[in-house]
Design a protein around this motif. Structure first.
Motif, PDB file in Angstrom:
ATOM      1  N   GLY A   1      -1.771  -0.830  -9.278  1.00  0.00           N
ATOM      2  CA  GLY A   1      -2.637  -1.959  -8.971  1.00  0.00           C
ATOM      3  C   GLY A   1      -3.075  -1.979  -7.519  1.00  0.00           C
ATOM      4  O   GLY A   1      -3.964  -2.742  -7.154  1.00  0.00           O
ATOM      5  N   GLU A   2      -2.459  -1.158  -6.680  1.00  0.00           N
ATOM      6  CA  GLU A   2      -2.871  -1.084  -5.281  1.00  0.00           C
ATOM      7  C   GLU A   2      -4.239  -0.401  -5.175  1.00  0.00           C
ATOM      8  O   GLU A   2      -4.550   0.495  -5.961  1.00  0.00           O
ATOM      9  N   THR A   3      -5.031  -0.845  -4.207  1.00  0.00           N
ATOM     10  CA  THR A   3      -6.348  -0.245  -3.991  1.00  0.00           C
ATOM     11  C   THR A   3      -6.500   0.142  -2.526  1.00  0.00           C
ATOM     12  O   THR A   3      -5.832  -0.410  -1.643  1.00  0.00           O
ATOM     13  N   LEU A   4      -7.395   1.091  -2.300  1.00  0.00           N
ATOM     14  CA  LEU A   4      -7.734   1.503  -0.945  1.00  0.00           C
ATOM     15  C   LEU A   4      -9.253   1.591  -0.862  1.00  0.00           C
ATOM     16  O   LEU A   4      -9.871   2.402  -1.556  1.00  0.00           O
ATOM     17  N   ASP A   5      -9.853   0.713  -0.053  1.00  0.00           N
ATOM     18  CA  ASP A   5     -11.296   0.721   0.171  1.00  0.00           C
ATOM     19  C   ASP A   5     -11.567   1.636   1.355  1.00  0.00           C
ATOM     20  O   ASP A   5     -10.924   1.511   2.393  1.00  0.00           O
TER      21      ASP A   5
ATOM     22  N   MET B   1       0.813  -1.190   0.000  1.00  0.00           N
ATOM     23  CA  MET B   1       0.000   0.000   0.000  1.00  0.00           C
ATOM     24  C   MET B   1       0.864   1.264   0.000  1.00  0.00           C
ATOM     25  O   MET B   1       0.350   2.362   0.128  1.00  0.00           O
ATOM     26  N   GLN B   2       2.137   1.130  -0.199  1.00  0.00           N
ATOM     27  CA  GLN B   2       3.044   2.280  -0.187  1.00  0.00           C
ATOM     28  C   GLN B   2       2.793   3.242  -1.336  1.00  0.00           C
ATOM     29  O   GLN B   2       2.799   4.455  -1.148  1.00  0.00           O
ATOM     30  N   LYS B   3       2.576   2.714  -2.523  1.00  0.00           N
ATOM     31  CA  LYS B   3       2.443   3.580  -3.701  1.00  0.00           C
ATOM     32  C   LYS B   3       1.156   4.384  -3.675  1.00  0.00           C
ATOM     33  O   LYS B   3       1.159   5.578  -3.972  1.00  0.00           O
ATOM     34  N   ILE B   4       0.050   3.748  -3.319  1.00  0.00           N
ATOM     35  CA  ILE B   4      -1.214   4.484  -3.299  1.00  0.00           C
ATOM     36  C   ILE B   4      -1.221   5.504  -2.163  1.00  0.00           C
ATOM     37  O   ILE B   4      -1.751   6.602  -2.311  1.00  0.00           O
TER      38      ILE B   4
ATOM     39  N   ASN C   1      -2.171  12.016 -10.145  1.00  0.00           N
ATOM     40  CA  ASN C   1      -1.285  11.195  -9.326  1.00  0.00           C
ATOM     41  C   ASN C   1      -1.534   9.703  -9.513  1.00  0.00           C
ATOM     42  O   ASN C   1      -1.166   8.891  -8.674  1.00  0.00           O
ATOM     43  N   GLY C   2      -2.146   9.357 -10.635  1.00  0.00           N
ATOM     44  CA  GLY C   2      -2.310   7.954 -11.002  1.00  0.00           C
ATOM     45  C   GLY C   2      -3.382   7.217 -10.231  1.00  0.00           C
ATOM     46  O   GLY C   2      -3.319   5.995 -10.096  1.00  0.00           O
ATOM     47  N   ILE C   3      -4.385   7.950  -9.733  1.00  0.00           N
ATOM     48  CA  ILE C   3      -5.427   7.330  -8.938  1.00  0.00           C
ATOM     49  C   ILE C   3      -6.775   7.450  -9.645  1.00  0.00           C
ATOM     50  O   ILE C   3      -7.169   8.543 -10.054  1.00  0.00           O
TER      51      ILE C   3
END
Length: 118
Positions: free
Chosen positions: A74-78, A1-4, A48-50
């Motif tokens: 490919g990282e996600t944050l719900d 989860m570092q990148k997101i 920012n790629g989100i």
């Protein structure tokens, strides 16, 4: 989860307030509609790629919305689920609840608020 996480920090620096550009004639007040909330954050997120996704599901009494951020890595944050009851159980009632849920879920997930008009 570092990148997101790093991308969200950068994105938040670009967020603006949700402008109160709509009027509620019943209460004679101004409010930030869903479009104003999306406009306040979309460029910051996308730059920012989100990507922003709002998962919607039904419930017996209203609607449920979950705001999800997807990073280009490919990282996600719900961001959790928000249930909003429908005052009327007809298409307009559910539509109103859905719009309300999307707006407030997005503002909470992004940490933004409507502009201060004092």
């Amino acid at each position: 989860m570092q990148k997101i996480a790093a991308a969200l920090v950068k994105a938040q620096k670009a967020f603006g307030p949700a402008l109160k550009s709509s009027t509620n004639p019943h209460f004679k007040s101004r409010y930030a509609d869903l479009a104003a909330c999306v406009e306040a954050v979309m460029d910051g997120l996308n730059d920012n790629g989100i990507a922003l996704i709002q998962r919607c599901s039904e419930s017996d009494s209203g609607v449920v919305v979950e705001t999800v951020f997807v990073h280009e890595s490919g990282e996600t944050l719900d961001c959790g689920k928000l249930h909003v009851p429908a005052v009327k159980h007809d298409p307009q009632g559910y539509g109103s609840a859905l719009t309300y849920a999307r707006r407030y879920s997005l503002m909470a997930a992004c940490g933004i608020a409507p502009e201060d008009d004092d």
